[in-house]
Scaffold this active site. Structure first.
Site, PDB file in Angstrom:
ATOM      1  N   GLY A  12       0.627  -1.524   0.003  1.00 17.30           N
ATOM      2  CA  GLY A  12      -0.253  -0.054  -0.422  1.00 17.30           C
ATOM      3  C   GLY A  12       0.930   1.373   0.012  1.00 17.30           C
ATOM      4  O   GLY A  12      -0.016   1.920   0.710  1.00 17.30           O
ATOM      5  N   SER A  13       2.022   1.252  -0.579  1.00 19.60           N
ATOM      6  CA  SER A  13       3.135   2.465  -0.742  1.00 19.60           C
ATOM      7  C   SER A  13       2.141   3.397  -1.830  1.00 19.60           C
ATOM      8  O   SER A  13       2.312   5.248  -1.416  1.00 19.60           O
ATOM      9  CB  SER A  13       3.785   2.426  -0.910  1.00 19.60           C
ATOM     10  OG  SER A  13       4.905   1.964  -2.236  1.00 19.60           O
ATOM     11  N   ASN A  14       1.480   3.158  -2.441  1.00 20.13           N
ATOM     12  CA  ASN A  14       0.745   3.719  -3.543  1.00 20.13           C
ATOM     13  C   ASN A  14      -0.154   4.678  -2.970  1.00 20.13           C
ATOM     14  O   ASN A  14      -0.344   5.368  -3.273  1.00 20.13           O
ATOM     15  CB  ASN A  14       0.540   2.938  -4.732  1.00 20.13           C
ATOM     16  CG  ASN A  14       2.105   3.202  -6.082  1.00 20.13           C
ATOM     17  OD1 ASN A  14       2.061   3.838  -6.755  1.00 20.13           O
ATOM     18  ND2 ASN A  14       2.780   1.410  -5.799  1.00 20.13           N
ATOM     19  N   ARG A  91      -4.679  -8.741  -9.253  1.00 18.79           N
ATOM     20  CA  ARG A  91      -6.173  -9.764  -9.723  1.00 18.79           C
ATOM     21  C   ARG A  91      -6.391  -8.810 -10.903  1.00 18.79           C
ATOM     22  O   ARG A  91      -7.140  -7.649 -11.396  1.00 18.79           O
ATOM     23  CB  ARG A  91      -7.012  -9.370  -8.456  1.00 18.79           C
ATOM     24  CG  ARG A  91      -8.540 -10.682  -8.883  1.00 18.79           C
ATOM     25  CD  ARG A  91      -8.861 -10.599  -7.040  1.00 18.79           C
ATOM     26  NE  ARG A  91      -8.341 -11.116  -6.000  1.00 18.79           N
ATOM     27  CZ  ARG A  91      -8.410 -12.230  -5.934  1.00 18.79           C
ATOM     28  NH1 ARG A  91      -8.473 -13.541  -6.609  1.00 18.79           N
ATOM     29  NH2 ARG A  91      -7.715 -13.127  -5.119  1.00 18.79           N
ATOM     30  N   LEU A  92      -7.175  -9.635 -11.911  1.00 15.58           N
ATOM     31  CA  LEU A  92      -7.969  -9.445 -13.450  1.00 15.58           C
ATOM     32  C   LEU A  92      -9.373  -8.599 -12.646  1.00 15.58           C
ATOM     33  O   LEU A  92      -9.935  -9.058 -11.360  1.00 15.58           O
ATOM     34  CB  LEU A  92      -7.848 -10.696 -13.873  1.00 15.58           C
ATOM     35  CG  LEU A  92      -6.522 -10.701 -14.874  1.00 15.58           C
ATOM     36  CD1 LEU A  92      -7.067 -11.884 -16.025  1.00 15.58           C
ATOM     37  CD2 LEU A  92      -6.260  -9.405 -15.860  1.00 15.58           C
ATOM     38  N   ASN A 107      -5.076   1.622 -13.874  1.00  8.64           N
ATOM     39  CA  ASN A 107      -3.990   0.218 -13.304  1.00  8.64           C
ATOM     40  C   ASN A 107      -2.331   1.326 -13.360  1.00  8.64           C
ATOM     41  O   ASN A 107      -2.663   2.138 -14.341  1.00  8.64           O
ATOM     42  CB  ASN A 107      -3.412  -0.635 -13.994  1.00  8.64           C
ATOM     43  CG  ASN A 107      -2.909  -1.393 -13.444  1.00  8.64           C
ATOM     44  OD1 ASN A 107      -2.825  -1.766 -11.724  1.00  8.64           O
ATOM     45  ND2 ASN A 107      -2.596  -2.120 -14.094  1.00  8.64           N
ATOM     46  N   HIS A 109       1.401  -0.056 -13.193  1.00  7.90           N
ATOM     47  CA  HIS A 109       2.119  -1.364 -13.281  1.00  7.90           C
ATOM     48  C   HIS A 109       4.064  -0.635 -13.521  1.00  7.90           C
ATOM     49  O   HIS A 109       4.053   0.637 -14.127  1.00  7.90           O
ATOM     50  CB  HIS A 109       1.420  -1.911 -14.501  1.00  7.90           C
ATOM     51  CG  HIS A 109       2.109  -3.515 -15.511  1.00  7.90           C
ATOM     52  ND1 HIS A 109       2.087  -4.330 -14.212  1.00  7.90           N
ATOM     53  CD2 HIS A 109       3.752  -3.787 -15.716  1.00  7.90           C
ATOM     54  CE1 HIS A 109       3.120  -5.802 -14.805  1.00  7.90           C
ATOM     55  NE2 HIS A 109       4.095  -4.825 -15.528  1.00  7.90           N
TER      56      HIS A 109
HETATM   57  C1  GAR Z   1       3.656  -1.591  -7.022  1.00  7.48           C
HETATM   58  O1  GAR Z   1       4.807  -1.266  -7.778  1.00  7.48           O
HETATM   59  C2  GAR Z   1       2.543  -1.719  -8.569  1.00  7.48           C
HETATM   60  O2  GAR Z   1       3.239  -0.828  -9.680  1.00  7.48           O
HETATM   61  C3  GAR Z   1       2.591  -2.449  -8.664  1.00  7.48           C
HETATM   62  O3  GAR Z   1       2.625  -3.404  -7.509  1.00  7.48           O
HETATM   63  C4  GAR Z   1       3.574  -2.442  -6.679  1.00  7.48           C
HETATM   64  C5  GAR Z   1       2.433  -2.700  -5.090  1.00  7.48           C
HETATM   65  O4  GAR Z   1       3.239  -1.894  -4.229  1.00  7.48           O
HETATM   66  N1  GAR Z   1       1.538  -3.156  -9.531  1.00  7.48           N
HETATM   67  C6  GAR Z   1       1.563  -4.295 -10.419  1.00  7.48           C
HETATM   68  O5  GAR Z   1       2.391  -5.553  -9.992  1.00  7.48           O
HETATM   69  C7  GAR Z   1       0.180  -4.444 -11.103  1.00  7.48           C
HETATM   70  N2  GAR Z   1       0.797  -5.584 -12.041  1.00  7.48           N
HETATM   71  P1  GAR Z   1       2.501  -1.119  -3.237  1.00  7.48           P
HETATM   72  O6  GAR Z   1       1.538  -2.396  -2.459  1.00  7.48           O
HETATM   73  O7  GAR Z   1       3.319  -0.348  -2.302  1.00  7.48           O
HETATM   74  O8  GAR Z   1       2.155   0.696  -3.916  1.00  7.48           O
END
Ligand code: GAR
Length: 197
Positions: A12-14, A91-92, A107, A109
């Site tokens: 959950g850093s984003n 998840r899709l 999203n 990525h």
């Molecule tokens: C992020 O780097 C995001 O780009 C990636 O998961 C990480 C989540 O980090 N997403 C994918 O790979 C989607 N296919 P977070 O939980 O610290 O935000």
């Protein structure tokens, strides 16, 4: 002000970066709901700390994706959500949500799509030997990281970079890039599908 639901499965850093950007008004939107498909995810504690409502569920307790997406949809409607923001939701997304929120699910990525879709995108990039990778923000469709690209940012992989070095660089970019692009989208009222950078 547009109301956003963030979908996350893990750290959950984003999510945290989006909440911070909204709080400081860098992102003119409200983070109105966290949807989480992992009852043990650290992101749940982060949401609790900042007072964002949470809908957390265990997919295994439902018979199908359609069934848990109906439950998600009820929450999205209850909280009057305008835009769904996936941030590490592993998840899709199924037709229930795609049809309810057309062109309103995005999203982030950690690669320059269409290269390295799916899981472990950063590891895939390092193992392939590319010298440039990056971050892609895109609309979500039925496929795995296949929807129309909104914006991308490149990041160099240096000779001695480890996986965690590249992860750190990618996360740093994501945490400012995602709020910036979402801010542009909400101000445009989703009229355009074209690139915003
Ligand atoms: C992020 O780097 C995001 O780009 C990636 O998961 C990480 C989540 O980090 N997403 C994918 O790979 C989607 N296919 P977070 O939980 O610290 O935000």
């Amino acid at each position: 002000m547009k109301r956003l639901a963030v979908f996350a499965s893990g750290t959950g850093s984003n999510f945290q970066a989006l909440v911070g950007a909204a709080a400081s008004n860098d992102l003119q939107a409200e983070i109105a709901l966290l949807v989480c498909d992992n009852l043990n995810a650290p992101v749940l504690e982060k949401a609790k700390q900042v007072g964002v409502p949470v809908f957390a569920f265990n997919p295994k307790e439902f018979d199908s994706k359609a069934e848990f997406e109906v439950s998600i949809l009820e929450q999205l409607q209850f909280y009057n959500i305008d835009l769904i923001v996936l941030a590490g939701y592993m998840r899709l997304v199924g037709t229930t949500l795609l049809e309810a929120y057309p062109n309103k699910i995005i999203n982030i990525h950690p690669s320059l799509l269409p290269s390295f879709p799916g899981k472990d995108a950063i590891g895939q990039a390092i193992r392939s030997g590319v010298k440039i990778t990056g971050v892609t923000i895109h609309y979500v469709d039925q496929g795995m990281d296949t929807g129309p690209i909104i914006a991308q940012k490149a990041i160099a992989i240096e000779k001695d970079d480890t996986l965690s070095d590249v992860e750190a660089k990618i996360h740093q970019v994501e945490h400012s890039f995602y709020p910036e692009i979402i801010g542009k989208l909400v101000n445009r009222r989703f009229e355009s599908e074209t690139s915003v950078n």
